[in-house]
Design a protein around this motif. Structure first.
Motif, mmCIF file in Angstrom:
data_model
loop_
_atom_site.group_PDB
_atom_site.id
_atom_site.type_symbol
_atom_site.label_atom_id
_atom_site.label_comp_id
_atom_site.label_asym_id
_atom_site.label_seq_id
_atom_site.Cartn_x
_atom_site.Cartn_y
_atom_site.Cartn_z
ATOM 1 N N SER A 6 0.814 -1.212 0.000
ATOM 2 C CA SER A 6 0.000 0.000 0.000
ATOM 3 C C SER A 6 0.848 1.264 0.000
ATOM 4 O O SER A 6 0.346 2.343 -0.230
ATOM 5 C CB SER A 6 -0.905 0.016 1.237
ATOM 6 N N GLY A 7 2.128 1.112 0.338
ATOM 7 C CA GLY A 7 2.978 2.288 0.478
ATOM 8 C C GLY A 7 3.006 2.811 1.897
ATOM 9 O O GLY A 7 3.692 3.770 2.208
ATOM 10 N N ASP A 8 2.261 2.181 2.788
ATOM 11 C CA ASP A 8 2.216 2.560 4.199
ATOM 12 C C ASP A 8 2.769 1.382 4.993
ATOM 13 O O ASP A 8 2.201 0.286 4.973
ATOM 14 C CB ASP A 8 0.767 2.859 4.607
ATOM 15 N N ALA A 9 3.868 1.590 5.693
ATOM 16 C CA ALA A 9 4.543 0.501 6.399
ATOM 17 C C ALA A 9 3.626 -0.191 7.410
ATOM 18 O O ALA A 9 3.659 -1.416 7.543
ATOM 19 C CB ALA A 9 5.796 1.027 7.099
ATOM 20 N N MET A 10 2.805 0.575 8.094
ATOM 21 C CA MET A 10 1.934 -0.016 9.110
ATOM 22 C C MET A 10 0.849 -0.887 8.459
ATOM 23 O O MET A 10 0.568 -1.990 8.925
ATOM 24 C CB MET A 10 1.310 1.080 9.981
ATOM 25 N N VAL A 11 0.265 -0.408 7.396
ATOM 26 C CA VAL A 11 -0.758 -1.184 6.682
ATOM 27 C C VAL A 11 -0.127 -2.425 6.052
ATOM 28 O O VAL A 11 -0.675 -3.531 6.159
ATOM 29 C CB VAL A 11 -1.472 -0.315 5.627
ATOM 30 N N ASP A 12 1.021 -2.264 5.419
ATOM 31 C CA ASP A 12 1.700 -3.401 4.795
ATOM 32 C C ASP A 12 2.057 -4.467 5.831
ATOM 33 O O ASP A 12 1.917 -5.669 5.578
ATOM 34 C CB ASP A 12 2.956 -2.948 4.057
ATOM 35 N N PHE A 13 2.494 -4.043 6.998
ATOM 36 C CA PHE A 13 2.827 -4.956 8.086
ATOM 37 C C PHE A 13 1.576 -5.726 8.518
ATOM 38 O O PHE A 13 1.615 -6.945 8.712
ATOM 39 C CB PHE A 13 3.403 -4.150 9.258
ATOM 40 N N ALA A 14 0.462 -5.028 8.652
ATOM 41 C CA ALA A 14 -0.795 -5.664 9.055
ATOM 42 C C ALA A 14 -1.258 -6.679 8.010
ATOM 43 O O ALA A 14 -1.713 -7.770 8.360
ATOM 44 C CB ALA A 14 -1.869 -4.608 9.278
ATOM 45 N N VAL A 15 -1.138 -6.320 6.740
ATOM 46 C CA VAL A 15 -1.529 -7.228 5.660
ATOM 47 C C VAL A 15 -0.659 -8.482 5.691
ATOM 48 O O VAL A 15 -1.158 -9.602 5.535
ATOM 49 C CB VAL A 15 -1.445 -6.517 4.290
ATOM 50 N N MET A 16 0.631 -8.309 5.905
ATOM 51 C CA MET A 16 1.546 -9.441 5.954
ATOM 52 C C MET A 16 1.184 -10.414 7.081
ATOM 53 O O MET A 16 1.232 -11.631 6.919
ATOM 54 C CB MET A 16 2.980 -8.936 6.136
ATOM 55 N N TRP A 17 0.796 -9.878 8.243
ATOM 56 C CA TRP A 17 0.495 -10.704 9.411
ATOM 57 C C TRP A 17 -0.960 -11.150 9.492
ATOM 58 O O TRP A 17 -1.307 -12.005 10.307
ATOM 59 C CB TRP A 17 0.874 -9.950 10.682
ATOM 60 N N LYS A 40 -2.801 -0.761 16.945
ATOM 61 C CA LYS A 40 -4.128 -1.033 16.399
ATOM 62 C C LYS A 40 -4.947 0.249 16.253
ATOM 63 O O LYS A 40 -5.693 0.398 15.290
ATOM 64 C CB LYS A 40 -4.863 -2.059 17.257
ATOM 65 N N ARG A 41 -4.797 1.173 17.169
ATOM 66 C CA ARG A 41 -5.491 2.464 17.039
ATOM 67 C C ARG A 41 -4.998 3.215 15.804
ATOM 68 O O ARG A 41 -5.786 3.760 15.029
ATOM 69 C CB ARG A 41 -5.306 3.318 18.293
ATOM 70 N N ARG A 42 -3.690 3.242 15.622
ATOM 71 C CA ARG A 42 -3.121 3.937 14.459
ATOM 72 C C ARG A 42 -3.492 3.246 13.156
ATOM 73 O O ARG A 42 -3.779 3.900 12.149
ATOM 74 C CB ARG A 42 -1.604 4.025 14.591
ATOM 75 N N LEU A 43 -3.474 1.931 13.174
ATOM 76 C CA LEU A 43 -3.849 1.172 11.984
ATOM 77 C C LEU A 43 -5.309 1.435 11.626
ATOM 78 O O LEU A 43 -5.637 1.657 10.457
ATOM 79 C CB LEU A 43 -3.615 -0.321 12.218
ATOM 80 N N LEU A 44 -6.184 1.456 12.603
ATOM 81 C CA LEU A 44 -7.596 1.732 12.355
ATOM 82 C C LEU A 44 -7.782 3.115 11.739
ATOM 83 O O LEU A 44 -8.576 3.287 10.816
ATOM 84 C CB LEU A 44 -8.404 1.607 13.642
ATOM 85 N N THR A 45 -7.036 4.084 12.222
ATOM 86 C CA THR A 45 -7.109 5.432 11.654
ATOM 87 C C THR A 45 -6.738 5.408 10.176
ATOM 88 O O THR A 45 -7.404 6.020 9.341
ATOM 89 C CB THR A 45 -6.185 6.396 12.424
#
Length: 81
Positions: A6-17, A40-45
């Motif tokens: 996605s270009g967003d490290a946090m989103v990409d990390f979540a997708v991977m896991w 999780k709060r930041r990811l939800l945002t």
């Protein structure tokens, strides 16, 4: 299995896991320097942003949002959720 970026490290990390039920708290802390609940709060945002809605399939996005909401106790008040 290829992981969409996605270009967003946090989103990409979540997708991977995501297939494993999410990352272990230790890995989240090492990668982002925050406790799991804050991650999780930041990811939800990020996932709640309208411009992010089209970066991944709706089923995957829904699973990630559920993962965030379940842990944080956040209610779904955003129209993009």
């Amino acid at each position: 299995m290829a992981v969409e970026k996605s270009g967003d490290a946090m989103v990409d990390f979540a997708v991977m896991w995501e297939p494993f039920g999410g990352a272990p708290p230790e890995d989240v802390f090492v990668k982002f320097g925050v406790p799991l609940a804050e991650y999780k709060r930041r990811l939800l945002t990020r996932l709640s942003s309208a411009d992010r809605a089209e970066l991944m399939g709706p089923a995957l996005r829904a699973r990630l949002i559920e993962y965030c909401v379940h842990a944080t106790g956040t209610t779904r008040q955003n129209p993009y959720l």
